[in-house]
Enzyme design. Structure first.
Site, short mmCIF file in Angstrom:
data_model
loop_
_atom_site.label_atom_id
_atom_site.label_comp_id
_atom_site.label_asym_id
_atom_site.label_seq_id
_atom_site.Cartn_x
_atom_site.Cartn_y
_atom_site.Cartn_z
N ASP A 52 13.53 115.29 14.74
CA ASP A 52 13.65 113.89 13.83
C ASP A 52 14.85 113.32 14.50
O ASP A 52 15.50 113.65 15.19
CB ASP A 52 13.89 114.28 12.55
CG ASP A 52 12.57 114.91 11.91
OD1 ASP A 52 11.49 114.34 12.11
OD2 ASP A 52 12.78 115.67 10.75
N TYR A 112 16.04 127.66 15.61
CA TYR A 112 17.08 126.35 14.86
C TYR A 112 18.19 126.85 14.78
O TYR A 112 18.08 127.81 13.98
CB TYR A 112 16.30 125.52 13.94
CG TYR A 112 15.10 124.87 14.37
CD1 TYR A 112 15.35 123.34 14.99
CD2 TYR A 112 13.71 125.19 14.36
CE1 TYR A 112 14.34 122.36 15.52
CE2 TYR A 112 12.91 124.16 14.53
CZ TYR A 112 13.02 122.97 15.16
OH TYR A 112 12.07 122.28 15.60
#
Length: 247
Positions: A52, A112
């Site tokens: 994003d 992540y």
């Protein structure tokens, strides 16, 4: 010829990975522009994850097909891209891949990392890459809450844009919470992550650490399958795509 690229980027000034109409400020758009100039025709690059706006990558994986007559040596392609890309996007490796290799469809998992600056600490050089905690966090409570999230679950409560056509079931293998003098760092590994899922998981774990919710409430949040019951969406700036797994 199909090429596999490993890419690093600082996502601060970009609208995310995926190209968008009306803006040139996407990672995919910047890469495709340089690749297309080199090839003399429009090329499309595929990324393993559509990070994003504001999210960073230590090792994004992408692939791009070149027509045979203009296919360069991998090292030449890497050097060309790094010469003409902005300095906040770097290709760290390039190699030939099988024709059927697809960076997203062949991925088997991702890792992540999310960085949180501890309450009361001021890290000048990390301020653009970490979320500053508003309270002292109880790491033991965060770990207890994280334990309820491990395994295979329907994570619809932990995504901001669920599609009725696609499954929201995912498997999380690891949530590791590591402390340094100045930071609390959260490491997530799983077979895939939904839109904003890592950021919402982080916001929820921070709520557990600050006493806004009990770790024992996590199973109920999962069961309700509604976004409003989970924690806030943590800021994009603290999130890094660290690794994509294949094979």
């Amino acid at each position: 010829m199909n090429y596999r690229l490993k890419i690093q980027y600082d996502g601060t000034r970009y609208k995310g990975w995926q190209r968008q109409k009306g803006t040139e400020m996407t990672i995919q758009g910047k890469l495709e522009r340089v690749l297309s100039v080199y090839a003399g025709r429009e090329l499309e690059i595929q990324g393993a994850g559509r990070t994003d706006a504001g999210v960073h990558a230590l090792e994004q994986v992408a692939n791009v097909h070149f027509p045979g007559e203009c296919a360069p040596e991998p090292g030449i392609l890497k050097d060309y891209l790094n010469e003409y890309l902005p300095e906040d996007i770097r290709v760290i490796s390039a190699d030939r891949a099988g024709d059927r290799f697809h960076s997203r469809l062949n991925a088997r998992g991702k890792r992540y990392g999310y960085h949180i600056i501890k309450y009361g600490r001021d890290c000048v050089f990390q301020r653009k890459y970490a979320w500053k905690a508003e309270n002292v966090l109880d790491i033991n409570k965060m770990k207890k809450a994280a334990g309820h999230l491990l395994g295979t679950h329907d994570f619809q409560s932990f995504c901001s844009r669920a599609s009725k056509k696609k499954s929201t079931v995912r498997t999380i293998h690891t949530i590791d919470i590591q402390e340094t003098e100045d930071e609390e760092n959260l490491i997530y590994e799983g077979n895939g992550f939904l839109h904003n899922m890592v950021r919402i998981l982080t916001g929820t774990l921070v709520d557990a650490g600050s006493g806004k919710l009990l770790p024992e409430e996590i199973p109920e949040i999962l069961e309700k399958r509604e976004r409003r019951f989970a924690g806030e969406t943590a800021p994009a700036k603290g999130l890094f795509l660290e690794k994509v797994y294949y094979g």
